[in-house]
Structures are given as structure tokens and as C-alpha cells.
Design a protein around this motif. Structure first.
Motif, PDB file in Angstrom:
ATOM      1  N   MET A  62       0.822  -1.190   0.000  1.00 58.09           N
ATOM      2  CA  MET A  62       0.000   0.000   0.000  1.00 58.09           C
ATOM      3  C   MET A  62       0.864   1.250   0.000  1.00 58.09           C
ATOM      4  O   MET A  62       0.526   2.208  -0.671  1.00 58.09           O
ATOM      5  CB  MET A  62      -0.916   0.027   1.233  1.00 58.09           C
ATOM      6  N   ARG A  63       1.959   1.203   0.757  1.00 53.52           N
ATOM      7  CA  ARG A  63       2.800   2.391   0.866  1.00 53.52           C
ATOM      8  C   ARG A  63       3.597   2.649  -0.409  1.00 53.52           C
ATOM      9  O   ARG A  63       3.720   3.780  -0.847  1.00 53.52           O
ATOM     10  CB  ARG A  63       3.760   2.250   2.029  1.00 53.52           C
ATOM     11  N   TYR A  64       4.146   1.587  -0.986  1.00 55.84           N
ATOM     12  CA  TYR A  64       5.077   1.769  -2.091  1.00 55.84           C
ATOM     13  C   TYR A  64       4.384   1.815  -3.445  1.00 55.84           C
ATOM     14  O   TYR A  64       4.840   2.504  -4.347  1.00 55.84           O
ATOM     15  CB  TYR A  64       6.134   0.660  -2.074  1.00 55.84           C
ATOM     16  N   LYS A  65       3.294   1.111  -3.606  1.00 55.57           N
ATOM     17  CA  LYS A  65       2.589   1.079  -4.885  1.00 55.57           C
ATOM     18  C   LYS A  65       1.362   1.983  -4.905  1.00 55.57           C
ATOM     19  O   LYS A  65       0.691   2.079  -5.915  1.00 55.57           O
ATOM     20  CB  LYS A  65       2.150  -0.357  -5.196  1.00 55.57           C
ATOM     21  N   ASN A  66       1.029   2.597  -3.753  1.00 57.92           N
ATOM     22  CA  ASN A  66      -0.116   3.492  -3.618  1.00 57.92           C
ATOM     23  C   ASN A  66      -1.449   2.840  -3.977  1.00 57.92           C
ATOM     24  O   ASN A  66      -2.299   3.439  -4.619  1.00 57.92           O
ATOM     25  CB  ASN A  66       0.089   4.769  -4.454  1.00 57.92           C
ATOM     26  N   TYR A  67      -1.601   1.575  -3.576  1.00 64.22           N
ATOM     27  CA  TYR A  67      -2.883   0.904  -3.744  1.00 64.22           C
ATOM     28  C   TYR A  67      -3.840   1.383  -2.663  1.00 64.22           C
ATOM     29  O   TYR A  67      -3.438   1.666  -1.551  1.00 64.22           O
ATOM     30  CB  TYR A  67      -2.732  -0.612  -3.636  1.00 64.22           C
ATOM     31  N   GLU A  68      -5.109   1.446  -2.992  1.00 69.44           N
ATOM     32  CA  GLU A  68      -6.132   1.771  -2.010  1.00 69.44           C
ATOM     33  C   GLU A  68      -6.288   0.600  -1.050  1.00 69.44           C
ATOM     34  O   GLU A  68      -6.139  -0.556  -1.450  1.00 69.44           O
ATOM     35  CB  GLU A  68      -7.472   2.057  -2.700  1.00 69.44           C
ATOM     36  N   THR A  69      -6.626   0.915   0.196  1.00 67.37           N
ATOM     37  CA  THR A  69      -6.801  -0.155   1.173  1.00 67.37           C
ATOM     38  C   THR A  69      -7.937  -1.090   0.786  1.00 67.37           C
ATOM     39  O   THR A  69      -7.871  -2.292   1.026  1.00 67.37           O
ATOM     40  CB  THR A  69      -7.072   0.424   2.574  1.00 67.37           C
ATOM     41  N   SER A  70      -8.975  -0.556   0.149  1.00 68.70           N
ATOM     42  CA  SER A  70     -10.104  -1.404  -0.247  1.00 68.70           C
ATOM     43  C   SER A  70      -9.707  -2.399  -1.335  1.00 68.70           C
ATOM     44  O   SER A  70     -10.204  -3.524  -1.361  1.00 68.70           O
ATOM     45  CB  SER A  70     -11.282  -0.545  -0.704  1.00 68.70           C
ATOM     46  N   VAL A  71      -8.793  -2.018  -2.222  1.00 67.31           N
ATOM     47  CA  VAL A  71      -8.327  -2.936  -3.265  1.00 67.31           C
ATOM     48  C   VAL A  71      -7.501  -4.058  -2.649  1.00 67.31           C
ATOM     49  O   VAL A  71      -7.706  -5.242  -2.955  1.00 67.31           O
ATOM     50  CB  VAL A  71      -7.498  -2.185  -4.342  1.00 67.31           C
ATOM     51  N   VAL A  72      -6.571  -3.706  -1.780  1.00 68.46           N
ATOM     52  CA  VAL A  72      -5.745  -4.714  -1.115  1.00 68.46           C
ATOM     53  C   VAL A  72      -6.626  -5.644  -0.292  1.00 68.46           C
ATOM     54  O   VAL A  72      -6.476  -6.868  -0.329  1.00 68.46           O
ATOM     55  CB  VAL A  72      -4.675  -4.042  -0.224  1.00 68.46           C
ATOM     56  N   ASN A  73      -7.574  -5.062   0.441  1.00 69.23           N
ATOM     57  CA  ASN A  73      -8.491  -5.857   1.251  1.00 69.23           C
ATOM     58  C   ASN A  73      -9.317  -6.796   0.376  1.00 69.23           C
ATOM     59  O   ASN A  73      -9.484  -7.974   0.694  1.00 69.23           O
ATOM     60  CB  ASN A  73      -9.404  -4.931   2.048  1.00 69.23           C
ATOM     61  N   GLY A  74      -9.819  -6.315  -0.736  1.00 68.66           N
ATOM     62  CA  GLY A  74     -10.635  -7.137  -1.632  1.00 68.66           C
ATOM     63  C   GLY A  74      -9.866  -8.311  -2.204  1.00 68.66           C
ATOM     64  O   GLY A  74     -10.369  -9.437  -2.241  1.00 68.66           O
ATOM     65  N   VAL A  75      -8.650  -8.064  -2.646  1.00 67.46           N
ATOM     66  CA  VAL A  75      -7.829  -9.142  -3.205  1.00 67.46           C
ATOM     67  C   VAL A  75      -7.507 -10.179  -2.126  1.00 67.46           C
ATOM     68  O   VAL A  75      -7.621 -11.394  -2.360  1.00 67.46           O
ATOM     69  CB  VAL A  75      -6.534  -8.575  -3.833  1.00 67.46           C
ATOM     70  N   CYS A  76      -7.119  -9.714  -0.943  1.00 70.33           N
ATOM     71  CA  CYS A  76      -6.792 -10.642   0.151  1.00 70.33           C
ATOM     72  C   CYS A  76      -8.002 -11.460   0.581  1.00 70.33           C
ATOM     73  O   CYS A  76      -7.898 -12.680   0.764  1.00 70.33           O
ATOM     74  CB  CYS A  76      -6.239  -9.874   1.350  1.00 70.33           C
ATOM     75  N   MET A  77      -9.147 -10.823   0.751  1.00 67.34           N
ATOM     76  CA  MET A  77     -10.335 -11.535   1.208  1.00 67.34           C
ATOM     77  C   MET A  77     -10.850 -12.499   0.151  1.00 67.34           C
ATOM     78  O   MET A  77     -11.241 -13.631   0.473  1.00 67.34           O
ATOM     79  CB  MET A  77     -11.447 -10.550   1.583  1.00 67.34           C
ATOM     80  N   ALA A  78     -10.839 -12.095  -1.123  1.00 69.48           N
ATOM     81  CA  ALA A  78     -11.332 -12.981  -2.185  1.00 69.48           C
ATOM     82  C   ALA A  78     -10.424 -14.193  -2.348  1.00 69.48           C
ATOM     83  O   ALA A  78     -10.900 -15.332  -2.441  1.00 69.48           O
ATOM     84  CB  ALA A  78     -11.442 -12.212  -3.499  1.00 69.48           C
ATOM     85  N   SER A  79      -9.121 -13.976  -2.363  1.00 67.61           N
ATOM     86  CA  SER A  79      -8.205 -15.110  -2.532  1.00 67.61           C
ATOM     87  C   SER A  79      -8.218 -16.012  -1.300  1.00 67.61           C
ATOM     88  O   SER A  79      -8.234 -17.243  -1.432  1.00 67.61           O
ATOM     89  CB  SER A  79      -6.787 -14.630  -2.829  1.00 67.61           C
ATOM     90  N   GLY A  80      -8.251 -15.432  -0.102  1.00 68.39           N
ATOM     91  CA  GLY A  80      -8.320 -16.242   1.119  1.00 68.39           C
ATOM     92  C   GLY A  80      -9.614 -17.033   1.205  1.00 68.39           C
ATOM     93  O   GLY A  80      -9.624 -18.199   1.609  1.00 68.39           O
TER      94      GLY A  80
END
Length: 131
Positions: A1-19
Motif C-alpha cells: 500500500m505504501r510503495y505502490k499506492n494501492y487503495e486499502t479497499s483494493v488490497v483488502n478485496g484481493v486478500c479476502m477474495a483469494s483467502g
């Protein structure tokens, strides 16, 4: 999130969907395909759980990671069993023993010590950045 400037909702969505997908595959392999007897109730409960856990709570957690360290946020997960015991007491009239109070004191003391140290380290880091 810090280095690539991804939104927290995008990171959360990818993590929750894959998990969730990995968990579903694992459950189907180990326990077989689940049988749903009341699909309407199942989907209502599923939607509520997805909203509260994945959308609301994990986005709050990701937002807090911007302010606090990942180590501190992980350490706060020790509060989970304390809240579970409090909910059991409040909703199911479960008895709380002295072990609960001892664990609350230990966990809160640890959180206080860790957070105080984190503030000290943050102040030292900012002081070095200024000079």
C-alpha cells in the motif's frame, strides 16, 4: 500500500477474495461439498458476514495500519478472546472466572508497554529525520 499506492479497499478485496477461495477449496476437499438446507437464510447470513467482517472491519484494520505498526496491530489481536468472553457474559450469561481478569490485566499491560515503546521509537525516528 505504501510503495505502490494501492487503495486499502483494493488490497483488502484481493486478500479476502483469494483467502475465501482457498478456504472454500480446502473445505470442499476435506469435508465435501456443503449441503445448504435453507438457501435464503444462508445467503442473508453470508452477506451480513461479508459486510461486517470483510468490508467494514478489515478496511478499518488496513486504515489503522497506516497509523500504527503491523506488529502493534497484530499484538492487539490478543484482545479478541477478551471480547469473546465479554460477549458470552453479556449475551449468554456465561460465568467469568478470575482467569479472565488476570488475562485482561496481562494483555492490557503488554499493550501499554508495547505502545509506549512504539511512541518512543517513533519520536526517535522523527528526531533523526529532522536532523
Amino acid at each position: 500500500m505504501r510503495y505502490k499506492n494501492y487503495e486499502t479497499s483494493v488490497v483488502n478485496g484481493v486478500c479476502m477474495a483469494s483467502g475465501g477461495l482457498i478456504s472454500l477449496i480446502n473445505a470442499c476437499v476435506l469435508e465435501g461439498i456443503p449441503q445448504v438446507t435453507d438457501p435464503a437464510a444462508f445467503y442473508k447470513g453470508l452477506i451480513v458476514m461479508i459486510f461486517i467482517s470483510n468490508i467494514l472491519c478489515h478496511n478499518i484494520y488496513a486504515g489503522l495500519l497506516k497509523k500504527y505498526s503491523a506488529t502493534f496491530m497484530s499484538f492487539t489481536s490478543f484482545l479478541g478472546p477478551i471480547f469473546a468472553a465479554l460477549y458470552g457474559w453479556a449475551f449468554f450469561q456465561e460465568k467469568i472466572s478470575w482467569h479472565f481478569y488476570a488475562s485482561v490485566v496481562i494483555v492490557l499491560t503488554g499493550l501499554y508497554i508495547f505502545y509506549r515503546d512504539e511512541l518512543r521509537c517513533k519520536a526517535n525516528f522523527e528526531e533523526k529525520e529532522i536532523t
